[in-house]
Design a protein around this motif. Structure first.
Motif: not given
Length: 217
Positions: A59-79
């Motif tokens: 819904t938004h674009v990452l604003a990296p310097t805003e106070p709070g948390f930036v959460i990066v998930p992992g990936a899923a796919g065929p292994v």
């Protein structure tokens, strides 16, 4: 303050949804002092996960310097060892380094009131982009050897809190990660209320580089 959960092509849905639900419940518990967003790296809009073509909308674009948390998930796919299968999890994570995310994470690390958090392979994506050398972190147990090879100090804990970097292990550890972030920011009563709401008890000790070091066994 903001909790921004980053979506990228091939993300793992549970890495996103578990923190999203926990942090959203926490936001309600603190009267809206926390806003939870799904964010794109460069633009809003639908993003396709690595599981069954499931899409979520940034819904938004990452604003990296805003106070709070930036959460990066992992990936899923065929292994697969099949060279014709290109969208394996390591390939998906490596592609994250070719996006604008590493630059924005660097900005987040430089911001005084922003914490970068990762779930599962999220820490590996950042490490392969050269962002975690010398830091303490964890990823899925299948990737910890690769994480260590990047110069990251691997700690075999469910959640590793290294100051402005908080990482969590396997997929379901996103629950523990989000509960720890609530506890860290708003205190144990808020975190406990969310635990009770979801009927989930946190697993493991959150590792932090403080206190006495244990003697060798």
């Amino acid at each position: 303050m903001l909790a921004q959960i980053v979506l990228f092509d091939g993300f793992d849905p549970l890495d996103v949804i578990a923190p999203f639900e926990v942090l959203s419940a926490g936001a309600a518990a603190v009267g809206g002092r926390l806003e939870v967003r799904l964010v794109g790296i460069d633009a809003p809009g639908p993003v396709t996960s690595g599981t069954g073509g499931l899409q979520l909308t940034a819904t938004h674009v990452l604003a990296p310097t805003e106070p709070g948390f930036v959460i990066v998930p992992g990936a899923a796919g065929p292994v697969s060892a099949d060279p014709d299968v290109v969208d394996t999890i390591p390939v998906l994570l490596a592609r994250v380094g070719e996006t604008g995310l590493p630059g924005k994470v660097r900005q987040a690390f430089s911001a005084p009131d922003t914490v970068v958090a990762t779930v599962c392979g999220g820490s590996l994506a950042l490490a392969m982009a050269g962002l975690l050398e010398g830091r303490h972190a964890v990823t899925h147990h299948l990737g910890n050897d690769v994480l260590e090879a990047t110069g990251t100090h691997v700690v075999h804990a469910r959640v590793v809190d290294d100051g402005d970097l908080v990482s969590a292990g396997g997929v379901t550890s996103g629950l523990e990660l989000a509960l720890h972030l609530l506890d860290r920011q708003f205190g144990p009563q808020v975190a406990h209320a969310v635990e009770e709401l979801f009927e989930h008890e946190r697993r493991g000790t959150v590792w932090r580089p403080i206190g006495s070091q244990p003697l060798p066994a």
